[in-house]
Structure formats: C-alpha cells, structure tokens
Design a protein around this motif. Structure first.
Motif, PDB file in Angstrom:
ATOM      1  N   MET A 175      30.649  46.115  37.586  1.00 26.71           N
ATOM      2  CA  MET A 175      31.484  45.643  38.701  1.00 26.71           C
ATOM      3  C   MET A 175      31.952  44.212  38.475  1.00 26.71           C
ATOM      4  O   MET A 175      33.125  43.870  38.635  1.00 26.71           O
ATOM      5  N   ILE A 176      31.001  43.368  38.062  1.00 23.45           N
ATOM      6  CA  ILE A 176      31.336  41.966  37.794  1.00 23.45           C
ATOM      7  C   ILE A 176      32.349  41.891  36.659  1.00 23.45           C
ATOM      8  O   ILE A 176      33.290  41.097  36.688  1.00 23.45           O
ATOM      9  N   GLU A 177      32.160  42.797  35.674  1.00 21.83           N
ATOM     10  CA  GLU A 177      33.092  42.824  34.539  1.00 21.83           C
ATOM     11  C   GLU A 177      34.505  43.181  34.985  1.00 21.83           C
ATOM     12  O   GLU A 177      35.479  42.544  34.587  1.00 21.83           O
ATOM     13  N   LEU A 178      34.607  44.220  35.848  1.00 20.89           N
ATOM     14  CA  LEU A 178      35.913  44.652  36.346  1.00 20.89           C
ATOM     15  C   LEU A 178      36.600  43.517  37.102  1.00 20.89           C
ATOM     16  O   LEU A 178      37.804  43.284  36.956  1.00 20.89           O
ATOM     17  N   THR A 179      35.807  42.807  37.917  1.00 21.60           N
ATOM     18  CA  THR A 179      36.350  41.682  38.679  1.00 21.60           C
ATOM     19  C   THR A 179      36.879  40.619  37.728  1.00 21.60           C
ATOM     20  O   THR A 179      37.956  40.055  37.921  1.00 21.60           O
ATOM     21  N   TRP A 180      36.099  40.356  36.682  1.00 18.42           N
ATOM     22  CA  TRP A 180      36.492  39.358  35.702  1.00 18.42           C
ATOM     23  C   TRP A 180      37.805  39.778  35.027  1.00 18.42           C
ATOM     24  O   TRP A 180      38.710  38.969  34.833  1.00 18.42           O
ATOM     25  N   GLN A 181      37.880  41.083  34.717  1.00 20.86           N
ATOM     26  CA  GLN A 181      39.107  41.597  34.095  1.00 20.86           C
ATOM     27  C   GLN A 181      40.308  41.383  34.995  1.00 20.86           C
ATOM     28  O   GLN A 181      41.375  40.968  34.560  1.00 20.86           O
ATOM     29  N   TRP A 182      40.111  41.688  36.310  1.00 20.30           N
ATOM     30  CA  TRP A 182      41.218  41.526  37.265  1.00 20.30           C
ATOM     31  C   TRP A 182      41.643  40.067  37.333  1.00 20.30           C
ATOM     32  O   TRP A 182      42.821  39.741  37.344  1.00 20.30           O
ATOM     33  N   LEU A 183      40.631  39.178  37.346  1.00 22.65           N
ATOM     34  CA  LEU A 183      40.928  37.747  37.479  1.00 22.65           C
ATOM     35  C   LEU A 183      41.616  37.179  36.239  1.00 22.65           C
ATOM     36  O   LEU A 183      42.408  36.253  36.333  1.00 22.65           O
ATOM     37  N   THR A 184      41.302  37.739  35.065  1.00 20.12           N
ATOM     38  CA  THR A 184      41.862  37.167  33.831  1.00 20.12           C
ATOM     39  C   THR A 184      43.126  37.889  33.396  1.00 20.12           C
ATOM     40  O   THR A 184      43.773  37.471  32.444  1.00 20.12           O
ATOM     41  N   ASP A 185      43.497  38.955  34.122  1.00 25.45           N
ATOM     42  CA  ASP A 185      44.724  39.670  33.788  1.00 25.45           C
ATOM     43  C   ASP A 185      45.936  38.859  34.270  1.00 25.45           C
ATOM     44  O   ASP A 185      46.058  38.586  35.459  1.00 25.45           O
ATOM     45  N   PRO A 186      46.815  38.454  33.341  1.00 29.71           N
ATOM     46  CA  PRO A 186      47.974  37.638  33.746  1.00 29.71           C
ATOM     47  C   PRO A 186      48.811  38.349  34.814  1.00 29.71           C
ATOM     48  O   PRO A 186      49.418  37.697  35.667  1.00 29.71           O
ATOM     49  N   GLY A 187      48.814  39.670  34.794  1.00 24.70           N
ATOM     50  CA  GLY A 187      49.577  40.438  35.762  1.00 24.70           C
ATOM     51  C   GLY A 187      49.118  40.211  37.193  1.00 24.70           C
ATOM     52  O   GLY A 187      49.903  40.358  38.130  1.00 24.70           O
TER      53      GLY A 187
END
Lengths: 211, 228
Positions: free
Chosen positions: B1-13
């Motif tokens: 879950m934390i990983e997914l959040t991190w992905q969302w936060l670091t996605d330029p989109g």
C-alpha cells in the motif's frame, strides 16, 4: 420525529458522537500529562516536545482519518481509526497546556512542599498537578469542543455519528436533518464544556474560597 | 500500500494537468488565502478595539468558544443549500466554502489580537501617553507592534485550521487538495487518497513554516525573547 429524524436515531447518533469525542479526550490527556510534565521539567526537551506535538496538529483531520489505516492496519471504517486520530489531536493540543500548567505553579509553593519532605513524584501528583488544574481546564475545554466538531468530519468516510445527519441531509437535499445535526452537535459540545468547567470547580475549592 | 502511494506521488502524471496536484494546490491556497484575509479584515480591527478599550471582552471570549463548537461540515452543507439557488457559476460553490472558512478563522485571530494588546506592558502604554501620544498613536505605534507576536500566532493557527478544513470543500464539488481524498474514495483508489492526504499535510506544514518566517521578520527584535 424532529426535522425528519427519529428521536431514537438522534439519541443513538448523539451517544456514538459522545463516545467518539470523549474517549480520545481522556486518552489524549493521559498521554499529554507525562509529555507536558517532561517539557516543563526538562528545559532542553521542551522545544522538541512542543514543536513535535504541535506539528501533529497541522495534519488535516480528513487526511489523518485516511493515512492512519496505512500505519495501524485498521480499516478506514473502524471506530479505532477515528479514536486514534482524535487522540493524536488531543495530545497535540494538550501537551503545551500541560507544560504551561506545571509552569504556572509558583516556585515558592514548590519549595515549601520540598521543605516539608515531599519527594519529586509525590509533590508532582499532590501539589503541582492540582495547582495546574485551572490552566489544564482551559486547554481541555478547547480540546473537547474541537473534538466534538472534528468527529463530524468522520461522516465523510462513513463512520456514523451526528455528522451522518449532515451527509444524509445533503445527499437527499433536505435542510432539516442537517440543522438538527448542527444543533445537537453544538449542544453536545457546550454540555461537555460545562461538565469540564464544573469538574474543575469541584477540583479547585481554594479558588472559590478566595473569591 | 505504501509502495502504491509512493508510486502515485512520484508519477509526473499526478502532478500536472488541470486536475493535478499542482493545480489543486493552487486552488487550495487561493481559497485559503482569500478566507484568511477576509477573516483578518474583520477580526484584527475588532480585536484591537477590544484590547485597546477593554470593552466587549466577555462577549468576544464567549462568542469565540461558541463559534468553535459549530461543526464546519454541517455549516458548509447548509450554506451550499441556501446559497446555491441564488448564486451563479463557480462562485455558487466557492462562496459558501469561503464563508465557512472565515467563520472558522475569525475566533483565533480575534483572541490572538486582543490577548496581544492586553499583554502589552502597562508601563510602555503609560510612557507613550506620557510623551503626549494620542489614543490612536498609542494603538498604532506601541500596542500594535507589541501585540504582533500573539496576533500572528492567532493568524497561524487560523491558517492551519483553514487549510485543514478546506479539504472538506471537495465534498461540495470545489477544487483543492481535498479532491484527491473524495475522488479517490469514490473510485476506491486508495493510493490517491493517501497521496492526497500526505500532500495536504505537507502543504499545511510548508505554509506554517512560511508564516513562522513572516512572524520572525515582522516582530520587533526587542520582543523576540518572548515565546510566540
């Protein structure tokens, strides 16, 4: 029925609201007491403790309700989620108050107690703590009222309490349940405020004698 | 879950575009600042008056307490339902939000202001009168500068509450960082909710730091020893 809300529902929601606001208030006070005491006792620890707990208050409640499950593993809808979030806010608000409260105890009184043979622990509990009650009460009142108002935000994530009347009224486009909810919530906050004020008066008989 | 959040936060989109983090942060800040300025425009003069004259203190204390008890979410819904048929366009949604945020911000600024004026050393006030200053001059040149630390603390806590509460504006369709919380919940995109929540928390922190800097610059060095 009042404003389209059954009395039994209103009572039910009010009790849930009270529970969700008061339990964190008491837990928060229990945690803030040693923290605030430490901030007042050890000067070097004060900035870290006060800034650290103050920082917690900057996290918006809706955000905290959502982030917490990530940390605690609870589901968003769990009561424990709301209880923990509001405990965090109570600690954030009260640590400074407790520190101020202990600092408000006159040093002469403290020295007199020490001279009478009170150890540090006994003096803190029997002399300092009661004398800090007026300052503590002021902070506790703010925390109680803001807890009651914050609990209602939890309706947005589906935890039922008086705030549920807001979301229900809004989705059905009827004003009455919202007004009933607001009035009940304000009444609850004022009742809690009054309880704390009366409790404080009972705990500080010497203030009445002086008046 | 934390990983997914991190992905969302670091996605330029997630950051760019009309509904991205940057745009929503802009909206969030705009609404918050407008509300803060309106609240200060009401609360600072009234607070100065109360502090300077000592009149209406009792009323201010009790009103501030009662205001704090009002649940913002309920008032927001009421304001929307009452104003929506009467206003047009984006204003119809934003005006109720601003009203709620102003109501929220007035008490802390008001009490900070009059507490600040009251905390002024009476000797300083007497000295100012002694050198022949008029009431207005005392207020402007002595009481206001000396009241600044507490006044600005009031402004800071008001702004914290505004930023936190502006998130619930998303419930009624207004932009701002609350969108990620509400839209994420509707679409069961948990990473978006958590990411949005972290972003609001970060914004609140940054704004508080900026205001702390303003406080440091604005307060006279002679008063800096005081905790504020």
């Amino acid at each position: 029925m009042i404003g389209g809300v059954a009395w039994s529902t209103l009572l039910d929601l009010t009790l849930r609201h009270l529970y969700l606001a008061v339990v964190p208030l008491l837990c928060g006070l229990l945690i803030a007491l040693p923290l605030g005491w430490a901030a007042a006792r050890y000067r070097w620890a004060a900035p870290t403790l006060l800034a650290g707990t103050g920082l917690l208050y900057t996290v918006p409640s809706l955000a905290l309700f959502i982030i917490l499950p990530l940390i605690t593993g609870a589901r968003i809808l769990d009561d424990s989620n709301v209880l923990i979030a509001l405990t965090v806010y109570t600690v954030a608000l009260l640590t400074r108050t407790v520190a101020d409260g202990f600092a408000s105890v006159p040093s002469v009184t403290r020295q007199a107690a020490t001279a009478m043979g009170y150890g540090e622990l006994r003096r803190t509990l029997v002399v300092d703590l009661p004398l800090a009650v007026p300052v503590l009460t002021a902070g506790l009142r703010v925390a109680a009222v803001s807890n009651v108002s914050m609990v209602s935000v939890a309706a947005l994530i589906g935890v039922s309490q008086l705030g549920s009347l807001f979301t229900q009224g809004f989705s059905r486009n009827t004003l009455e349940p919202i007004v009933v909810g607001v009035v009940a919530s304000v009444a609850l906050a004022l009742a809690l405020d009054l309880t704390i004020t009366l409790g404080s008066r009972l705990l500080t008989p010497w203030l009445r004698a002086a008046r | 879950m934390i990983e997914l959040t991190w992905q969302w936060l670091t996605d330029p989109g997630s950051w760019t575009g009309p509904g991205g983090i940057l745009a929503q942060t802009g909206t969030h800040l705009r609404i918050s600042l407008v509300s803060l300025l309106l609240a200060a425009a009401v609360a600072v003069p009234v607070g100065l008056y109360i502090g300077h004259t000592g009149r209406g203190r009792w009323l201010a204390i009790n009103l501030a307490g009662a205001f704090r008890a009002i649940p913002s979410l309920g008032v927001l819904f009421i304001a929307i339902m009452l104003l929506l048929p009467r206003l047009r366009g984006e204003l119809a949604f934003e005006a109720p939000v601003v009203i709620v945020l102003v109501l929220l911000a007035v008490p802390p600024i008001l009490s900070g202001t009059y507490a600040g004026v009251e905390s002024v050393d009476p000797a300083a006030r007497d000295a100012a009168r002694g050198v022949g200053m008029t009431g207005t001059q005392v207020l402007r040149q002595v009481e206001l500068p000396a009241a600044l630390p507490l006044l600005l603390s009031g402004v800071r806590s008001a702004m914290m509450q505004i930023i936190a509460t502006a998130t619930i504006a998303a419930v009624v369709g207004v932009g701002g960082l609350g969108r990620f919380l509400i839209d994420g919940q509707a679409a069961r995109r948990y990473e978006e909710m958590a990411g949005g929540a972290l972003t609001v928390a970060a914004l609140a922190l940054v704004v508080d730091l900026v205001l702390a800097g303003v406080q440091r610059l604005a307060v006279s060095p002679g008063l800096r020893a005081r905790p504020g």
